[in-house]
Write a protein that holds these residues in place. Structure first.
Motif: not given
Length: 517
Positions: A225-228, A231-232, A466
């Motif tokens: 998932a794109w966090r900030g 990708n994490e 989310g």
């Protein structure tokens, strides 16, 4: 060289691809960069040959993606489940028009007549009368404690929204039932049948189904998932990938090489003679249930018809027959499309938030075959998708901001605090603790979250899901009191079917390890 030798050499050489593969490279590079994809694998088959293949990016475990990296193919598993059933039909072990109850006597729908009339074929074409994604909260978010038996039992409590066989509404639970029908008819568990009847004869050597050891198999992509600004990895695999109840609907994993082989066999039956006869192949790709044809599909593909086969979506694209499906799980996207009359197939696997990337790239690649003169770069299709999203946001169709919500305290909602039950999702709690007022579902560990208050309304913010999955908590007076959940985001994934839940209070919250009655 002698002219005859020149002619012989020309005839022996494989024909050149009819598309510009360098332009596909450019499309992939631009979309991967723009959409911040952690990794992607894509292949194109034409006339039996792989004319394009590309694999790049991070798996999520420190390794790099290649042609043998396993991805969750999600709902592209449905076509494999349908093929398994077709094999059993071909072997005389079941018929498409057999009643489901012949194989699963305990199968029930809310309307007893529908349960009696449901045929094997009905399980595959989304015509049950249930609403879009009904009951999916028994499948996702994973992992949870629901079994296949729980899911089949829960069907009797799901309310239909239309009459049986009258309307299309995408449904995962019926594919779970279909997997159990296959097991009953084939005399073996679904995963064993899939390996024996599909993977082994077709040479899909890396595909995984059922429970399997992740580290021992190796080379497995993890969802992201794109966090900030990065990708994490989310929902990373444990040491053992379990035999999930959702397996027949969306739980298979395969590599790009496997999926390329799958396309080649589907397009050319001679590659594996006698695996499926012409009649069964035709049945899988026949339009059995009409589907609504969207405005974008008309505009992009010049489409005139659209419907569901057995595990496949069937349509036309620029006057050509198209057979396709997509797959979506949290942090994983897949897409597979075939143009059978052109002997062309395209498959794409992504291990990040790739919905728009999937749509734009698949459209750009297919268009090179169906209407090369009208083909546009993938970024042009992507720009249309982004413009649509901006327009919807401007019209107020996106989820409201919830950053200002405050945590509910132990004294809030006193009448509604307690233990609850929903007929198909089961027991739940609305109870105060050291972290304030919380809501949790017993059988779904990821459906746990804090109760917040926002402008006079109650909000559930899940611990591990989310913001797009947030819901309004709606308490209602009554004897006993009840709770309903409603999505905040109008674009929430349909598998979050919170609107189908209705919790009734059954008792008090636990105190000192016991429950007051």
């Amino acid at each position: 060289m002698h002219p005859l030798l020149i002619l012989a050499a020309a005839l022996a050489a494989p024909p050149a691809a009819s598309i510009d593969t360098a332009s596909i490279d450019a499309d992939v590079a631009s979309v991967v960069r723009h959409e911040h994809l952690p990794g992607l694998a894509l292949a194109v088959v034409e006339d039996g040959r792989v004319v394009y293949r590309h694999a790049e990016g991070a798996r999520g475990d420190g390794g790099r993606i290649d042609e043998d990296t396993l991805f969750k193919i999600a709902s592209n598993s449905k076509a494999m489940t349908a093929a398994l059933l077709a094999r059993l039909v071909q072997q005389g072990k079941l018929r498409w028009d057999d009643p489901v109850q012949r194989y699963l006597p305990g199968f029930r729908m809310q309307d007893a007549w529908v349960g009696q009339q449901m045929q094997v074929r009905d399980l595959l074409i989304h015509n049950s009368g249930l609403g879009l994604g009904a009951g999916d909260l028994m499948l996702w978010p994973e992992p949870n404690a629901f079994t296949r038996a729980d899911i089949i039992a829960g069907l009797a409590h799901l309310k239909p929204v239309s009459s049986f066989r009258s309307r299309y509404a995408y449904d995962n639970l019926m594919y779970v039932v279909a997997g159990e029908v296959a097991a009953a008819a084939g005399g073996k568990p679904y995963d064993q049948l899939m390996r024996e009847q599909v993977f082994a004869p077709l040479g899909l050597s890396r595909c995984q189904v059922g429970a399997w050891p992740v580290q021992q198999v190796g080379n497995v992509a993890q969802p992201h998932a794109w966090r900030g600004d990065r990708n994490e990895v989310v929902n990373a695999d444990a040491a053992l990938s379990p035999d999930l109840p959702s397996m027949a609907a969306g739980g298979i994993r395969c590599s790009l090489r496997d999926m390329t082989r799958w396309m080649q066999v589907l397009l050319d039956p001679a590659r594996v003679p006698d695996w499926l006869d012409a009649g069964q192949r035709r049945t899988l790709w026949t339009l059995h249930m009409p589907m609504p044809l969207g405005e974008r599909q008309r505009r992009w593909e010049n489409a005139h018809f659209y419907g569901y086969g057995y595990g496949w979506r069937v349509s036309d694209m620029d006057g050509q027959w198209k057979v396709a499906h997509t797959g979506t799980l949290s942090g994983m996207y897949s897409s597979l499309a075939l143009l059978p009359d052109r002997n062309v197939g395209v498959v794409m696997l992504i291990n990040g938030e790739g919905e728009d990337a999937r749509s734009a790239l698949m459209q750009a690649v297919l268009k090179r075959f169906t209407a090369a003169g009208d083909a546009r770069p993938a970024m042009a299709y992507l720009a249309e998708l982004k413009a649509d999203q901006v327009a919807r946001a401007a019209s107020g169709q996106l989820r409201p901001a919830t950053a200002a919500a405050r945590a509910a305290g132990g004294a809030d909602l006193p009448r509604w605090q307690g233990r609850y039950n929903d007929p198909w999702l089961g027991p739940a709690s609305l109870c105060a603790g050291t972290q304030g007022l919380r809501f949790s579902v017993d059988k779904s560990p990821r459906l746990q979250g804090r109760v917040l208050q926002l402008e006079g309304r109650w909000l559930l913010r899940w611990d591990t899901l989310g913001d797009d999955a947030q819901v309004w908590l709606q308490p209602a007076e009554g004897t006993p009191p009840t709770l309903d959940l409603r999505a905040i985001d109008p674009d929430i994934d349909f598998s979050y079917d919170f609107q189908d839940l209705h919790f009734t209070r059954t008792g008090d919250c636990p105190v000192s390890g016991r429950t007051r009655r």
